[in-house]
Design a protein around this motif. Structure first.
Motif, PDB file in Angstrom:
ATOM      1  N   THR A 249      14.478  75.109 -21.786  1.00 28.19           N
ATOM      2  CA  THR A 249      14.428  75.383 -20.351  1.00 28.19           C
ATOM      3  C   THR A 249      15.844  75.324 -19.805  1.00 28.19           C
ATOM      4  O   THR A 249      16.628  74.433 -20.162  1.00 28.19           O
ATOM      5  N   VAL A 250      16.174  76.292 -18.944  1.00 33.49           N
ATOM      6  CA  VAL A 250      17.508  76.341 -18.333  1.00 33.49           C
ATOM      7  C   VAL A 250      17.351  76.547 -16.828  1.00 33.49           C
ATOM      8  O   VAL A 250      16.544  77.351 -16.382  1.00 33.49           O
ATOM      9  N   GLY A 251      18.102  75.767 -16.053  1.00 34.67           N
ATOM     10  CA  GLY A 251      18.002  75.878 -14.598  1.00 34.67           C
ATOM     11  C   GLY A 251      16.591  75.658 -14.110  1.00 34.67           C
ATOM     12  O   GLY A 251      16.104  76.361 -13.229  1.00 34.67           O
ATOM     13  N   SER A 252      15.915  74.661 -14.665  1.00 33.49           N
ATOM     14  CA  SER A 252      14.487  74.470 -14.424  1.00 33.49           C
ATOM     15  C   SER A 252      14.186  73.599 -13.207  1.00 33.49           C
ATOM     16  O   SER A 252      14.752  72.524 -13.054  1.00 33.49           O
ATOM     17  N   PRO A 253      13.210  74.026 -12.395  1.00 35.99           N
ATOM     18  CA  PRO A 253      12.747  73.192 -11.287  1.00 35.99           C
ATOM     19  C   PRO A 253      11.577  72.285 -11.668  1.00 35.99           C
ATOM     20  O   PRO A 253      10.943  71.688 -10.800  1.00 35.99           O
ATOM     21  N   LEU A 254      11.278  72.143 -12.965  1.00 39.03           N
ATOM     22  CA  LEU A 254      10.115  71.356 -13.401  1.00 39.03           C
ATOM     23  C   LEU A 254      10.136  69.924 -12.869  1.00 39.03           C
ATOM     24  O   LEU A 254       9.087  69.333 -12.664  1.00 39.03           O
ATOM     25  N   GLY A 255      11.306  69.357 -12.651  1.00 37.26           N
ATOM     26  CA  GLY A 255      11.397  67.974 -12.192  1.00 37.26           C
ATOM     27  C   GLY A 255      11.312  67.800 -10.690  1.00 37.26           C
ATOM     28  O   GLY A 255      11.193  66.670 -10.209  1.00 37.26           O
ATOM     29  N   LEU A 256      11.382  68.892  -9.939  1.00 39.35           N
ATOM     30  CA  LEU A 256      11.274  68.771  -8.480  1.00 39.35           C
ATOM     31  C   LEU A 256       9.894  68.231  -8.133  1.00 39.35           C
ATOM     32  O   LEU A 256       8.885  68.787  -8.588  1.00 39.35           O
ATOM     33  N   PRO A 257       9.811  67.172  -7.351  1.00 36.88           N
ATOM     34  CA  PRO A 257       8.509  66.567  -7.061  1.00 36.88           C
ATOM     35  C   PRO A 257       7.468  67.554  -6.554  1.00 36.88           C
ATOM     36  O   PRO A 257       6.307  67.484  -6.960  1.00 36.88           O
ATOM     37  N   LEU A 258       7.854  68.500  -5.720  1.00 35.99           N
ATOM     38  CA  LEU A 258       6.862  69.429  -5.184  1.00 35.99           C
ATOM     39  C   LEU A 258       6.302  70.365  -6.244  1.00 35.99           C
ATOM     40  O   LEU A 258       5.224  70.920  -6.078  1.00 35.99           O
ATOM     41  N   ILE A 259       6.990  70.504  -7.380  1.00 35.56           N
ATOM     42  CA  ILE A 259       6.468  71.282  -8.506  1.00 35.56           C
ATOM     43  C   ILE A 259       5.850  70.336  -9.541  1.00 35.56           C
ATOM     44  O   ILE A 259       4.723  70.553  -9.987  1.00 35.56           O
ATOM     45  N   PHE A 260       6.571  69.275  -9.889  1.00 36.11           N
ATOM     46  CA  PHE A 260       6.110  68.329 -10.906  1.00 36.11           C
ATOM     47  C   PHE A 260       4.718  67.784 -10.594  1.00 36.11           C
ATOM     48  O   PHE A 260       3.883  67.654 -11.472  1.00 36.11           O
ATOM     49  N   GLN A 261       4.464  67.498  -9.331  1.00 32.79           N
ATOM     50  CA  GLN A 261       3.181  66.932  -8.929  1.00 32.79           C
ATOM     51  C   GLN A 261       2.029  67.925  -9.025  1.00 32.79           C
ATOM     52  O   GLN A 261       0.870  67.534  -8.967  1.00 32.79           O
ATOM     53  N   ARG A 262       2.348  69.202  -9.174  1.00 34.89           N
ATOM     54  CA  ARG A 262       1.287  70.223  -9.219  1.00 34.89           C
ATOM     55  C   ARG A 262       1.177  70.907 -10.570  1.00 34.89           C
ATOM     56  O   ARG A 262       0.445  71.884 -10.709  1.00 34.89           O
ATOM     57  N   LEU A 263       1.887  70.414 -11.561  1.00 35.96           N
ATOM     58  CA  LEU A 263       1.844  71.049 -12.877  1.00 35.96           C
ATOM     59  C   LEU A 263       0.458  70.952 -13.498  1.00 35.96           C
ATOM     60  O   LEU A 263      -0.280  70.004 -13.260  1.00 35.96           O
ATOM     61  N   SER A 264       0.176  71.949 -14.318  1.00 33.49           N
ATOM     62  CA  SER A 264      -1.064  71.949 -15.089  1.00 33.49           C
ATOM     63  C   SER A 264      -0.665  71.880 -16.561  1.00 33.49           C
ATOM     64  O   SER A 264       0.114  72.724 -17.013  1.00 33.49           O
ATOM     65  N   PRO A 265      -1.123  70.894 -17.291  1.00 35.90           N
ATOM     66  CA  PRO A 265      -2.077  69.867 -16.903  1.00 35.90           C
ATOM     67  C   PRO A 265      -1.435  68.809 -16.005  1.00 35.90           C
ATOM     68  O   PRO A 265      -0.219  68.672 -15.957  1.00 35.90           O
ATOM     69  N   LEU A 266      -2.307  68.072 -15.321  1.00 39.38           N
ATOM     70  CA  LEU A 266      -1.848  67.018 -14.430  1.00 39.38           C
ATOM     71  C   LEU A 266      -1.221  65.885 -15.233  1.00 39.38           C
ATOM     72  O   LEU A 266      -1.481  65.726 -16.427  1.00 39.38           O
ATOM     73  N   ARG A 267      -0.417  65.079 -14.562  1.00 34.15           N
ATOM     74  CA  ARG A 267       0.261  63.960 -15.195  1.00 34.15           C
ATOM     75  C   ARG A 267      -0.744  62.908 -15.684  1.00 34.15           C
ATOM     76  O   ARG A 267      -1.804  62.739 -15.116  1.00 34.15           O
ATOM     77  N   THR A 268      -0.343  62.199 -16.723  1.00 36.15           N
ATOM     78  CA  THR A 268      -1.100  61.060 -17.223  1.00 36.15           C
ATOM     79  C   THR A 268      -0.157  59.860 -17.195  1.00 36.15           C
ATOM     80  O   THR A 268       0.943  59.929 -17.765  1.00 36.15           O
ATOM     81  N   ASP A 269      -0.581  58.786 -16.541  1.00 34.34           N
ATOM     82  CA  ASP A 269       0.262  57.596 -16.398  1.00 34.34           C
ATOM     83  C   ASP A 269       1.632  57.947 -15.829  1.00 34.34           C
ATOM     84  O   ASP A 269       2.654  57.382 -16.229  1.00 34.34           O
ATOM     85  N   GLY A 270       1.657  58.924 -14.928  1.00 32.99           N
ATOM     86  CA  GLY A 270       2.891  59.314 -14.261  1.00 32.99           C
ATOM     87  C   GLY A 270       3.765  60.277 -15.030  1.00 32.99           C
ATOM     88  O   GLY A 270       4.778  60.740 -14.517  1.00 32.99           O
ATOM     89  N   LEU A 271       3.403  60.589 -16.271  1.00 30.09           N
ATOM     90  CA  LEU A 271       4.224  61.479 -17.098  1.00 30.09           C
ATOM     91  C   LEU A 271       3.565  62.843 -17.247  1.00 30.09           C
ATOM     92  O   LEU A 271       2.345  62.946 -17.387  1.00 30.09           O
ATOM     93  N   GLY A 272       4.411  63.877 -17.254  1.00 29.87           N
ATOM     94  CA  GLY A 272       3.930  65.213 -17.549  1.00 29.87           C
ATOM     95  C   GLY A 272       3.566  65.310 -19.027  1.00 29.87           C
ATOM     96  O   GLY A 272       4.109  64.580 -19.868  1.00 29.87           O
ATOM     97  N   ALA A 273       2.663  66.199 -19.341  1.00 29.61           N
ATOM     98  CA  ALA A 273       2.214  66.381 -20.727  1.00 29.61           C
ATOM     99  C   ALA A 273       3.299  67.052 -21.561  1.00 29.61           C
ATOM    100  O   ALA A 273       4.070  67.880 -21.061  1.00 29.61           O
ATOM    101  N   TRP A 274       3.344  66.700 -22.816  1.00 26.56           N
ATOM    102  CA  TRP A 274       4.177  67.428 -23.779  1.00 26.56           C
ATOM    103  C   TRP A 274       3.342  68.602 -24.261  1.00 26.56           C
ATOM    104  O   TRP A 274       2.179  68.417 -24.643  1.00 26.56           O
ATOM    105  N   PRO A 275       3.887  69.823 -24.267  1.00 26.66           N
ATOM    106  CA  PRO A 275       3.097  70.966 -24.755  1.00 26.66           C
ATOM    107  C   PRO A 275       2.761  70.795 -26.240  1.00 26.66           C
ATOM    108  O   PRO A 275       3.648  70.802 -27.086  1.00 26.66           O
ATOM    109  N   GLU A 276       1.481  70.620 -26.524  1.00 25.37           N
ATOM    110  CA  GLU A 276       1.030  70.402 -27.896  1.00 25.37           C
ATOM    111  C   GLU A 276       1.455  71.580 -28.767  1.00 25.37           C
ATOM    112  O   GLU A 276       1.344  72.739 -28.376  1.00 25.37           O
TER     113      GLU A 276
END
Length: 180
Positions: free
Chosen positions: A84-111
């Motif tokens: 990933t380059v120049g990624s907004p994945l960590g921005l709270p307004l995006i991170f909080q809406r990612l699919s799948p949802l967070r588990t224990d506050g962490l985003g999922a690792w893509p299996e």
């Protein structure tokens, strides 16, 4: 200044303001987040590019969100490396809406993905949260590997990200035979 911007990005007030002013101005982000036909079409477009020999996905900006979610939905893909380059994945307004949802506050690792390298210019406002390792569960070979580069005055420019030696190294690593 960066520490203040990072703190601001986490503030509840800023998230509402960011949604209206930052993301509101970027219609493609708003559409992706809010309109199921848009995110479905975006993920389908990624799926169309994945072949039996696809090992590495390089994703920039909003494309990193699309690629991440598509990889999470398709653990059977042959992709071993996400860059990933120049990624907004960590921005709270995006991170909080990612699919799948967070588990224990962490985003999922893509299996299925073995390694994930995140490359960001500290001046890139889209990648304001430039360290993703602490936000996502670790993968088979460790956490997201965060790397900083400097793109000069074109902080978010894809060509500068793509031609950076750290990006080339991450891609080359993914094209090598994965460790046993």
């Amino acid at each position: 200044m960066r520490a203040r911007l990072n703190g601001l990005a986490k503030a509840e007030f800023f998230q509402g303001v960011a949604k209206r002013f930052l993301v509101g101005e970027l219609k493609q982000v708003t559409r992706y987040l809010d309109e199921p036909p848009t995110w479905q079409a975006a993920r389908a477009a990624v799926a169309e590019q994945i072949g039996a020999d696809t090992r590495v996905i390089v994703a920039h900006s909003l494309g990193s969100v699309v690629a991440y979610e598509a990889l999470c939905e398709n653990p059977d893909w042959p992709v071993t490396d996400l860059v990933t380059v120049g990624s907004p994945l960590g921005l709270p307004l995006i991170f909080q809406r990612l699919s799948p949802l967070r588990t224990d506050g962490l985003g999922a690792w893509p299996e299925g993905v073995l390694r994930w390298t995140n490359i960001a210019d500290p001046g890139d406002i889209v990648a304001l949260v430039d360290t993703l390792g602490p936000l996502f569960a670790p993968g088979p070979y460790g956490p997201v590997e965060d790397k900083a580069i400097t793109n000069g005055v074109k902080m978010h420019d894809f060509a500068r990200y793509l031609t950076a030696p750290k990006t080339g190294t991450a891609i080359a690593t993914g094209l090598q035979q994965p460790p046993a």
